[in-house]
Design a protein around this motif. Structure first.
Motif, PDB file in Angstrom:
ATOM      1  N   ASN A  71      -5.690  -4.593  -8.303  1.00  0.00           N
ATOM      2  CA  ASN A  71      -5.091  -4.011  -6.994  1.00  0.00           C
ATOM      3  C   ASN A  71      -5.739  -3.193  -6.198  1.00  0.00           C
ATOM      4  O   ASN A  71      -5.336  -2.237  -5.325  1.00  0.00           O
ATOM      5  N   GLY A  72      -7.146  -3.176  -6.302  1.00  0.00           N
ATOM      6  CA  GLY A  72      -8.275  -2.381  -5.551  1.00  0.00           C
ATOM      7  C   GLY A  72      -8.339  -1.107  -6.249  1.00  0.00           C
ATOM      8  O   GLY A  72      -9.369  -0.484  -5.903  1.00  0.00           O
ATOM      9  N   VAL A  73      -7.897  -0.815  -7.179  1.00  0.00           N
ATOM     10  CA  VAL A  73      -8.125   0.386  -8.326  1.00  0.00           C
ATOM     11  C   VAL A  73      -8.319   0.006  -9.844  1.00  0.00           C
ATOM     12  O   VAL A  73      -9.232   0.614 -10.311  1.00  0.00           O
TER      13      VAL A  73
ATOM     14  N   ARG B  23       5.618  -8.393  -6.085  1.00  0.00           N
ATOM     15  CA  ARG B  23       4.603  -8.308  -5.344  1.00  0.00           C
ATOM     16  C   ARG B  23       3.615  -7.162  -6.031  1.00  0.00           C
ATOM     17  O   ARG B  23       4.513  -6.151  -6.333  1.00  0.00           O
ATOM     18  N   LEU B  24       2.457  -7.263  -6.002  1.00  0.00           N
ATOM     19  CA  LEU B  24       1.722  -6.321  -6.593  1.00  0.00           C
ATOM     20  C   LEU B  24       1.491  -4.918  -5.622  1.00  0.00           C
ATOM     21  O   LEU B  24       1.221  -5.217  -4.272  1.00  0.00           O
ATOM     22  N   ILE B  25       1.572  -3.961  -6.356  1.00  0.00           N
ATOM     23  CA  ILE B  25       1.448  -2.482  -5.667  1.00  0.00           C
ATOM     24  C   ILE B  25      -0.229  -2.293  -5.468  1.00  0.00           C
ATOM     25  O   ILE B  25      -0.799  -2.286  -6.588  1.00  0.00           O
ATOM     26  N   LEU B  26      -0.554  -1.988  -4.619  1.00  0.00           N
ATOM     27  CA  LEU B  26      -1.762  -1.962  -4.257  1.00  0.00           C
ATOM     28  C   LEU B  26      -2.478  -0.229  -3.942  1.00  0.00           C
ATOM     29  O   LEU B  26      -1.833   0.448  -3.972  1.00  0.00           O
TER      30      LEU B  26
ATOM     31  N   VAL C  42       0.741  -1.167  -0.014  1.00  0.00           N
ATOM     32  CA  VAL C  42      -0.104  -0.076   0.025  1.00  0.00           C
ATOM     33  C   VAL C  42       0.872   1.104  -0.041  1.00  0.00           C
ATOM     34  O   VAL C  42       0.709   2.362  -0.586  1.00  0.00           O
ATOM     35  N   ALA C  43       2.035   1.311   0.874  1.00  0.00           N
ATOM     36  CA  ALA C  43       2.651   2.346   0.735  1.00  0.00           C
ATOM     37  C   ALA C  43       3.720   2.692  -0.426  1.00  0.00           C
ATOM     38  O   ALA C  43       3.760   3.735  -0.712  1.00  0.00           O
ATOM     39  N   ALA C  44       3.638   1.443  -1.314  1.00  0.00           N
ATOM     40  CA  ALA C  44       4.527   1.876  -2.420  1.00  0.00           C
ATOM     41  C   ALA C  44       3.844   2.542  -3.534  1.00  0.00           C
ATOM     42  O   ALA C  44       4.163   2.869  -4.340  1.00  0.00           O
ATOM     43  N   ALA C  45       2.145   2.806  -3.463  1.00  0.00           N
ATOM     44  CA  ALA C  45       1.565   3.365  -4.134  1.00  0.00           C
ATOM     45  C   ALA C  45       2.121   4.862  -4.373  1.00  0.00           C
ATOM     46  O   ALA C  45       2.046   5.252  -5.706  1.00  0.00           O
ATOM     47  N   ALA C  46       2.452   5.332  -3.369  1.00  0.00           N
ATOM     48  CA  ALA C  46       3.154   6.752  -3.391  1.00  0.00           C
ATOM     49  C   ALA C  46       4.450   6.764  -4.308  1.00  0.00           C
ATOM     50  O   ALA C  46       4.357   7.835  -5.233  1.00  0.00           O
ATOM     51  N   SER C  47       5.231   5.779  -4.207  1.00  0.00           N
ATOM     52  CA  SER C  47       6.561   5.707  -5.146  1.00  0.00           C
ATOM     53  C   SER C  47       6.003   5.342  -6.565  1.00  0.00           C
ATOM     54  O   SER C  47       6.414   6.146  -7.521  1.00  0.00           O
TER      55      SER C  47
ATOM     56  N   VAL D 177       0.104   1.704 -11.773  1.00  0.00           N
ATOM     57  CA  VAL D 177       0.934   0.409 -11.976  1.00  0.00           C
ATOM     58  C   VAL D 177       0.567  -0.130 -13.528  1.00  0.00           C
ATOM     59  O   VAL D 177      -0.412  -0.210 -13.735  1.00  0.00           O
ATOM     60  N   ASP D 178       1.469  -0.073 -14.338  1.00  0.00           N
ATOM     61  CA  ASP D 178       1.480  -0.332 -15.789  1.00  0.00           C
ATOM     62  C   ASP D 178       1.148  -1.811 -16.157  1.00  0.00           C
ATOM     63  O   ASP D 178       0.651  -2.309 -16.888  1.00  0.00           O
ATOM     64  N   TYR D 179       2.351  -2.556 -15.283  1.00  0.00           N
ATOM     65  CA  TYR D 179       2.520  -4.097 -15.581  1.00  0.00           C
ATOM     66  C   TYR D 179       2.798  -4.692 -14.200  1.00  0.00           C
ATOM     67  O   TYR D 179       3.418  -4.096 -13.522  1.00  0.00           O
ATOM     68  N   TYR D 180       2.328  -6.012 -14.006  1.00  0.00           N
ATOM     69  CA  TYR D 180       2.758  -6.711 -13.089  1.00  0.00           C
ATOM     70  C   TYR D 180       3.498  -8.024 -13.518  1.00  0.00           C
ATOM     71  O   TYR D 180       2.999  -8.854 -13.961  1.00  0.00           O
ATOM     72  N   VAL D 181       4.684  -8.388 -13.056  1.00  0.00           N
ATOM     73  CA  VAL D 181       5.720  -9.380 -13.605  1.00  0.00           C
ATOM     74  C   VAL D 181       5.848 -10.261 -12.157  1.00  0.00           C
ATOM     75  O   VAL D 181       5.958  -9.842 -11.138  1.00  0.00           O
TER      76      VAL D 181
END
Length: 370
Positions: free
Chosen positions: A330-332, A121-124, A100-105, A129-133
């Protein structure tokens, strides 16, 4: 004398020509450092391994990367991202410590025109976020759960449950997959939950909500920390009656925690045997498997994950869109992804999968004498 002078002049002329040509020769183009990579910590073998694989994967490309570690600190993570943005990166590969905190980054990178690849790890809770590996994290949990089921017989086998960190979305996915497989065997009496009243209260429910999983994880979290795992295992064993000892089954979320938990259970005189899971195929755990101290690990070939991340980054740099076969919400937003496959490794196939494939060298381990 005249001939000597003439020869010397010719040599000088040739040297001048060679020098001029050398000066005019095209120099090898410097690699473009337009990829920034931020990993969670240097304190776990897994992430050091990823760093090495990233450097290897970039060797034959036109690009290089700046790799930074956040040491489990979201504030440092954001600072790392801002540093990379200042260096002019075009693609950010970010493995979040706190999802969750990584959303700001991610949003800081997006606002700077940087493509954001969420790694492992998926950023929530952000649309940045453009893509998830990723590997198929639910499948990782299923394989862990299935291994325990396959090695259990009879009824009332004590089952000890452990999980990762509440701040890591993967912890939910791992537990979800394991629970899907374990729950029917808990309900029919094959297993008896030994260390979680929250899980015991939900033992008749196969599909759990995120809040229900969070309640369970809150009771059995290792926080991905070796000492936390050890202390929790010690507390569980101290309060467990002998009827919940003997031959036991342990869901451990990853290799680091598995080793700590295994050592703790092995030291309890009332534990006759244990079957314990893991993941990541860390070298110390591979040795534990060879020595019979850890039962299995879910092998996630970091070479594949890193290659997929680098290919996605290069695709973005060259104006394309990475291939996607599914999405993760990711919630959004639904984040496009193409999950990589995982494999179970235990004593029966450790040499074939990890040594014969070239992932590790035989000399990395001590093998039993025949």
């Amino acid at each position: 004398m005249k001939r000597f002078k003439g020869t010397a002049l010719v040599l000088v002329a040739l040297l001048l020509v060679v020098g001029i040509l050398a000066g005019c020769a095209p120099k090898q183009a410097a690699k473009q450092k337009v990829i920034g990579i931020v990993l969670p910590t240097k304190d776990e073998p897994r992430w050091i391994q990823d760093e090495t694989r990233f450097n290897d994967a970039l060797k034959d490309t036109d690009y290089s990367a700046e790799i930074m570690f956040s040491q489990g600190d979201p504030a440092r993570e954001k600072q790392n991202v801002e540093t990379l943005i200042g260096q002019g990166i075009k693609v950010l590969i970010l493995c979040a410590h706190d999802a969750v905190a990584a959303a700001a980054s991610a949003e800081a990178a997006r606002d700077a025109g940087v493509k954001v690849i969420s790694y492992d790890r998926l950023i929530l809770d952000t649309d940045a976020v453009d893509y998830y590996v990723t590997f198929d994290s639910v499948e990782v949990g299923r394989k862990q759960g299935q291994y325990l089921v396959d090695h259990a017989s009879g009824q009332n086998n004590p089952l000890y449950l452990y999980a990762g960190a509440l701040s890591d979305n993967n912890s939910f996915l791992f537990f979800q997959g394991a629970w899907e497989v374990l729950q029917p065997k808990i309900a029919d009496g094959t297993f008896v939950i030994a260390n979680s009243t929250k899980a015991e209260a939900l033992k008749d429910k196969n599909s759990l909500t995120r809040d229900e999983i969070a309640d369970i994880i809150g009771q059995i979290t290792t926080n991905w920390d070796f000492n936390t795992a050890k202390n929790l295992a010690q507390a569980n064993l101290s309060s467990a009656p002998k009827t919940l000892k003997g031959n036991v089954f342990i869901l451990a979320p990853n290799d680091g925690t598995a080793r700590s938990i295994a050592d703790t259970f092995a030291a309890d005189p009332d534990i006759t045997s244990y079957v314990i899971t893991g993941q990541d195929a860390e070298k110390p755990s591979v040795q534990y498997i060879i020595d019979g101290k850890q039962s299995m690990t879910v092998f996630k070939d970091v070479r594949v994950l890193v290659r997929d991340a680098i290919n996605a980054a290069i695709t973005y740099l060259e104006g394309g869109e990475p291939e996607a076969t599914t999405t993760y919400n990711n919630g959004v937003k639904d984040v496009p992804s193409k999950p990589s496959e995982v494999q179970v490794v235990d004593k029966s196939n450790v040499r074939e999968i990890l040594i014969d494939s070239g992932y590790y060298s035989e000399s990395d381990f001590t093998w039993p004498t025949e």
